[in-house]
Design an enzyme around this catalytic site. Sequence first.
Site: not given
Ligand code: UD1
Ligand code: UDP
Length: 381
Positions: A96, A118, A132, A210, A212, A243
């Site tokens: 999602d 999923e 999501e 994490h 939003r 995160h």
């Molecule tokens: C995203 C997904 C959310 C999912 C989550 C898992 C959307 C809208 N959101 O949210 O559904 O649960 O990922 O973790 O698709 N960043 C880094 N390095 C990384 C990853 C992220 O620097 O490896 C930082 C960046 O500044 C980036 C910000 O995190 O712009 C947000 O990343 P984004 O994918 O937009 O949103 P998440 O909150 O991570």
């Molecule tokens: N996870 C990981 N390392 C971490 C935290 C989470 O590998 O430090 C894994 C966790 O086991 C799960 C996935 O990341 O499988 C969940 O990711 P996240 O919580 O970012 O996203 P969501 O599932 O809420 O979309």
Amino acid sequence: MPTIMPVYGTRPEAIKMAPVVRALADDPVLDLDVVVTAQHRAMLDQVNELFGIVPDADLDVMTDRQSLVGLSARILDGLATVLAERRPHAVLVQGDTTTSTLAALAAFYERIPVFHLEAGLRSGDLAAPFPEEGNRRLTAQLAVLHFAPTPLARDNLVREGVPAEHVVVTGNTVIDALVHAVAADPLPFEDGRVSAAVESGDPLVLVTAHRRESWEHGIAATARALVRVLAAHPRVRVVLPQHRNPIVRGALGDDLRAHPRVVLTEPLDYRRFTRLLDACTLVLTDSGGVQEEAPSLGKPVLVTRDTTERPEAVAAGTARLVGTDEDRIVAEVSRLLDDPHAYAAMSRAVNPYGDGHASERVVAAVRAFFGLGERIADFSA
Ligand code: UD1
Ligand code: UDP
């Protein structure tokens, strides 16, 4: 041979797609073309390295503090070129996220069939989780094959008008990934503070945050609640793999960060994270994937959200929705730490989300879609 193109971009998509990518790679009658958007950069690469996946194309779209609209535009634009050039027979998306929905839309515009892994999770509230819940509803409109992880998810889709024969109940591939990770030799933690917390034998609360919709208040309230729990429980320790989102890090606050019994680490790679999950006393999280993994390992999960699209573990009694009110979180965490009966009632191992064979069902159904084999029996919890 039909070419299947998995497209994914974030950590949870990578973890849940990895077992399917491996199964497709081993399949003699299907070809594989792996595309990542890199909506997450570091957190995606960490998973691909662990599972030995080298993407065939990488859109590298992530920017710091990216907006949903900007991110969506970059994904759609980048994928338009990739799809036009490579013309896969189907695009496989997971979950999602923005990557998932925009990849489905790009494939739809190119008249390429969309398969959704999923599928069918519903919180019933478009505002939570945001975006999501909207994303997965949109993807359901575009997909021709829906891999529902549970019977409940299948029922959601059928109720919305998806023909039952287009839905396969596979179990969640995260359990395939978990089985794989837990079976591997344990890796030592790189951060000595995490090893010390695990080896101390003290009660250990594993926390992730994490979402939003919690950026403004919920994450800060969770952090304040943890500081209060620690003050009242002198032996308890907290480990929180952060995160990478700087907004989330900022919301955690200095009091939690400075506490001597709190370890705020970098994201752990999946094998180390699941090892920590296995070692902890209880989990406090707003994560989707962690809600699915913890019950398998018999760990009570307190979910810092008001709704969940994963009600199966709540029904089984091993997960509980506690919201983001500070007092409620203090009360619920304390109850599990102080009351052995309450703890025992929630710490049974249950597997409502999968049996570790989801990717086999996915690959069989993909073959069947192309007339190259038969589906195998649905997952039933
Ligand atoms: C995203 C997904 C959310 C999912 C989550 C898992 C959307 C809208 N959101 O949210 O559904 O649960 O990922 O973790 O698709 N960043 C880094 N390095 C990384 C990853 C992220 O620097 O490896 C930082 C960046 O500044 C980036 C910000 O995190 O712009 C947000 O990343 P984004 O994918 O937009 O949103 P998440 O909150 O991570
Ligand atoms: N996870 C990981 N390392 C971490 C935290 C989470 O590998 O430090 C894994 C966790 O086991 C799960 C996935 O990341 O499988 C969940 O990711 P996240 O919580 O970012 O996203 P969501 O599932 O809420 O979309």
